[in-house]
Design a protein around this motif. Structure first.
Motif, mmCIF file in Angstrom:
data_model
loop_
_atom_site.group_PDB
_atom_site.id
_atom_site.type_symbol
_atom_site.label_atom_id
_atom_site.label_comp_id
_atom_site.label_asym_id
_atom_site.label_seq_id
_atom_site.Cartn_x
_atom_site.Cartn_y
_atom_site.Cartn_z
ATOM 1 N N ASP A 70 0.851 -1.185 0.000
ATOM 2 C CA ASP A 70 0.000 0.000 0.000
ATOM 3 C C ASP A 70 0.890 1.238 0.000
ATOM 4 O OD1 ASP A 70 1.036 -0.162 2.522
ATOM 5 O OD2 ASP A 70 -0.879 -0.510 3.523
ATOM 6 N N GLY A 71 0.326 2.382 0.284
ATOM 7 C CA GLY A 71 1.084 3.623 0.219
ATOM 8 C C GLY A 71 0.948 4.267 -1.138
ATOM 9 N N THR A 72 1.523 5.460 -1.282
ATOM 10 C CA THR A 72 1.402 6.248 -2.504
ATOM 11 C C THR A 72 2.716 6.285 -3.267
ATOM 12 O OG1 THR A 72 -0.302 7.656 -1.531
ATOM 13 C CG2 THR A 72 0.877 8.532 -3.447
ATOM 14 N N VAL A 73 2.646 5.986 -4.561
ATOM 15 C CA VAL A 73 3.806 6.062 -5.450
ATOM 16 C C VAL A 73 3.531 7.129 -6.503
ATOM 17 C CG1 VAL A 73 5.279 4.845 -7.088
ATOM 18 C CG2 VAL A 73 4.338 3.619 -5.125
ATOM 19 N N ALA A 74 4.463 8.063 -6.647
ATOM 20 C CA ALA A 74 4.369 9.073 -7.701
ATOM 21 C C ALA A 74 5.392 8.743 -8.772
ATOM 22 C CB ALA A 74 4.625 10.463 -7.144
ATOM 23 N N VAL A 130 -4.987 4.742 -11.582
ATOM 24 C CA VAL A 130 -3.806 5.612 -11.667
ATOM 25 C C VAL A 130 -4.263 7.048 -11.919
ATOM 26 C CG1 VAL A 130 -1.682 6.126 -12.928
ATOM 27 C CG2 VAL A 130 -2.359 3.744 -12.524
ATOM 28 N N ASP A 131 -3.894 7.938 -11.014
ATOM 29 C CA ASP A 131 -4.235 9.359 -11.136
ATOM 30 C C ASP A 131 -3.195 10.037 -12.025
ATOM 31 O OD1 ASP A 131 -5.368 11.934 -10.583
ATOM 32 O OD2 ASP A 131 -3.763 12.252 -9.126
ATOM 33 N N VAL A 132 -3.630 10.727 -13.078
ATOM 34 C CA VAL A 132 -2.720 11.368 -14.026
ATOM 35 C C VAL A 132 -2.753 12.876 -13.847
ATOM 36 C CG1 VAL A 132 -2.162 11.726 -16.464
ATOM 37 C CG2 VAL A 132 -3.010 9.500 -15.689
ATOM 38 N N ARG A 133 -1.563 13.478 -13.678
ATOM 39 C CA ARG A 133 -1.433 14.931 -13.588
ATOM 40 C C ARG A 133 -0.614 15.406 -14.780
ATOM 41 N NH1 ARG A 133 -1.818 17.295 -8.641
ATOM 42 N NH2 ARG A 133 -1.683 19.163 -9.938
ATOM 43 N N GLU A 134 -1.264 16.090 -15.724
ATOM 44 C CA GLU A 134 -0.568 16.618 -16.886
ATOM 45 C C GLU A 134 -0.206 18.080 -16.662
ATOM 46 O OE1 GLU A 134 -2.113 14.656 -20.799
ATOM 47 O OE2 GLU A 134 -3.893 15.102 -19.570
ATOM 48 N N ASP A 135 0.734 18.581 -17.461
ATOM 49 C CA ASP A 135 1.193 19.975 -17.385
ATOM 50 C C ASP A 135 1.597 20.355 -15.966
ATOM 51 O OD1 ASP A 135 0.606 20.411 -20.156
ATOM 52 O OD2 ASP A 135 -1.510 20.581 -19.624
ATOM 53 N N ALA A 136 2.296 19.449 -15.318
ATOM 54 C CA ALA A 136 2.734 19.662 -13.925
ATOM 55 C C ALA A 136 4.245 19.475 -13.859
ATOM 56 C CB ALA A 136 2.019 18.691 -12.992
ATOM 57 N N ARG A 137 4.973 20.561 -13.853
ATOM 58 C CA ARG A 137 6.436 20.487 -13.865
ATOM 59 C C ARG A 137 6.971 20.335 -12.443
ATOM 60 N NH1 ARG A 137 10.750 24.069 -13.702
ATOM 61 N NH2 ARG A 137 9.345 25.871 -13.610
ATOM 62 N N VAL A 138 7.769 19.306 -12.221
ATOM 63 C CA VAL A 138 8.355 19.037 -10.909
ATOM 64 C C VAL A 138 9.603 19.897 -10.736
ATOM 65 C CG1 VAL A 138 9.438 17.288 -9.448
ATOM 66 C CG2 VAL A 138 7.466 16.687 -10.863
ATOM 67 N N ALA A 142 5.276 16.785 -17.129
ATOM 68 C CA ALA A 142 5.363 18.215 -17.418
ATOM 69 C C ALA A 142 4.533 18.605 -18.630
ATOM 70 C CB ALA A 142 6.821 18.608 -17.635
ATOM 71 N N GLY A 143 4.257 17.652 -19.517
ATOM 72 C CA GLY A 143 3.457 17.943 -20.700
ATOM 73 C C GLY A 143 2.209 17.085 -20.736
ATOM 74 N N ARG A 144 1.864 16.649 -21.941
ATOM 75 C CA ARG A 144 0.716 15.767 -22.099
ATOM 76 C C ARG A 144 1.137 14.321 -21.863
ATOM 77 N NH1 ARG A 144 -2.409 16.284 -27.560
ATOM 78 N NH2 ARG A 144 -0.307 15.972 -28.394
ATOM 79 N N LEU A 145 0.184 13.516 -21.509
ATOM 80 C CA LEU A 145 0.412 12.086 -21.376
ATOM 81 C C LEU A 145 0.591 11.479 -22.771
ATOM 82 C CD1 LEU A 145 0.364 9.504 -19.554
ATOM 83 C CD2 LEU A 145 -2.080 9.378 -20.050
ATOM 84 N N GLY A 146 1.709 10.756 -22.976
ATOM 85 C CA GLY A 146 1.942 10.130 -24.274
ATOM 86 C C GLY A 146 1.954 11.121 -25.412
ATOM 87 N N PRO A 147 2.833 12.123 -25.404
ATOM 88 C CA PRO A 147 2.786 13.181 -26.416
ATOM 89 C C PRO A 147 3.001 12.688 -27.844
ATOM 90 C CG PRO A 147 4.837 13.287 -25.168
ATOM 91 C CD PRO A 147 3.957 12.312 -24.461
#
Length: 375
Positions: free
Chosen positions: A136-140, A193-201, A169-174
């Motif tokens: 269990d737990g969260t994996v990013a 699976v939660d997807v976060r697009e356009d999210a720059r780390v 950072a961009g689209r999923l599967g650009p």
């Protein structure tokens, strides 16, 4: 006179190049690799999730081929003396060098990623991640390219009690078609699976990610899949390289600065005749290995090597063990609105992966390769 051919790296490109080059009568081939076992890099996400993937000794894959195999890590290349230094202090000379050292993680590009992230570039990376993961737990997972997609899907399927987030950072599967991206989203929704697009780390910490907009993404484990980088050895030796450290080569895959050196796979800037840069992939590594073996043969015969020609056919993406996406593409890798999905696509992907491995023992198989082939 027998020429000393030194091949550095026994990945998908290097091992095939060594096997094919050894067929030339006037060549004495030595293959150098840091470990004694072949790593199926395209299966590292499976290793990380605890699946048993059999590894094979490189010596076994070379059985019967006139190739001298040396286990050792390359620490320096002397381009003037034409010699390579290994970590045990040995020096190996060459008349022709085939540079196939592949690529590694670029975790150093973002603060904290080296200290707190878990890359998926080597067998050791995958084993380290496997030991860290809990049920269990969260994996990013950071990175929306093929490595990140495959890792996120595998984690979602094998850890139904955990939470998986894919951050890109961009689209999923650009590089995929709209149909291909829709399938990805539906699979990730099914797997949770939660997807976060356009999210720059901007930073990786012990408790998760910091994004450019100031948001925090909590995670117990961070999988770093946001690109790869080449070794610094080529740059340090004075070879012409690009900003990523990949060797710059001509149409025959020879170094632009040192014509006695060839570079293949992820370690080189490979281009189609129209100038398009090829992506880092097994699909390009295997044909480039075949090309360099042919080029070396012509070189030894005093003839000018021919150009490397290549066309793409598809991209194959595993989405767990029961689904996959085969994205068909034009010769220049632009996606078509034609895809294959589901169990038949998963089977297709498995056949491709097994074929890439079989080519290591039987390099003459490299005619049409996973996702692409000679044009």
């Amino acid at each position: 006179m027998t020429a000393r051919i030194l091949v550095l790296g026994a990945g998908y490109a290097g091992l095939v190049a060594a096997g094919l080059t050894a067929r030339h009568r006037d060549a004495r081939v030595t293959l150098v690799n840091a470990r004694d076992r072949f790593v199926e890099r395209v299966r590292l996400h499976q290793v990380a999730t605890g699946q048993r993937i059999r590894t094979r000794p490189i010596a076994e894959l070379l059985d019967g081929k006139p190739v001298d195999f040396v286990v050792g890590r390359v620490t320096a290349i002397d381009a003037v003396e034409r010699a390579v230094e290994l970590d045990d202090g040995r020096w190996l000379g060459y008349d022709i060098l085939v540079y196939a050292l592949g690529s590694g993680s670029n975790a150093g590009a973002v603060p904290g990623a080296v200290e707190h992230g878990y890359p998926l570039a080597t067998a050791e990376d995958a084993e380290r991640l496997r030991e860290r993961l809990a049920a269990d737990g969260t994996v990013a997972v950071v990175g929306g390219g093929l490595t990140g997609i495959e890792a996120a899907a595998e984690l979602g399927e094998t850890r139904p009690r955990g939470t998986v987030r894919l951050v890109t950072a961009g689209r999923l599967g650009p590089a995929l078609s709209e149909r291909g991206r829709r399938h990805l989203r539906s699979v990730f929704a099914r797997l949770g699976v939660d997807v976060r697009e356009d999210a720059r780390v901007t930073e990786v910490g012990a408790d998760g990610l910091s994004l450019a907009d100031g948001e925090k993404v909590p995670a117990d484990v961070v999988v770093w899949a946001a690109g790869f980088r080449a070794s610094t050895l080529a740059r340090d030796a004075g070879f012409a390289v690009d900003e990523q450290g990949r060797m710059v080569v001509d149409s025959a895959l020879r170094s632009m600065s040192h014509p006695e050196v060839y570079a293949i796979g992820d370690a080189a800037v490979l281009r189609r005749p129209d100038g398009q840069e090829l992506r880092m992939a097994c699909a390009t590594a295997l044909p480039s290995a075949r090309q360099v073996a042919r080029a070396v043969g012509r070189d030894l015969a005093g003839r000018e090597p021919g150009p490397f020609t290549f066309r793409y056919v598809n991209q194959c993406i595993s989405l767990g063990r029961h689904d996959a996406l085969v994205q068909y593409v034009r010769a220049d890798d632009r996606p078509l609105e034609l895809i294959l999905t589901g169990r038949i696509a998963a089977l297709y992907k498995e056949v491709i992966v097994r074929g890439a491995f079989a080519a290591q023992r039987h390099p003459a198989m490299v005619v049409l390769t996973p996702g692409g082939g000679p044009s």
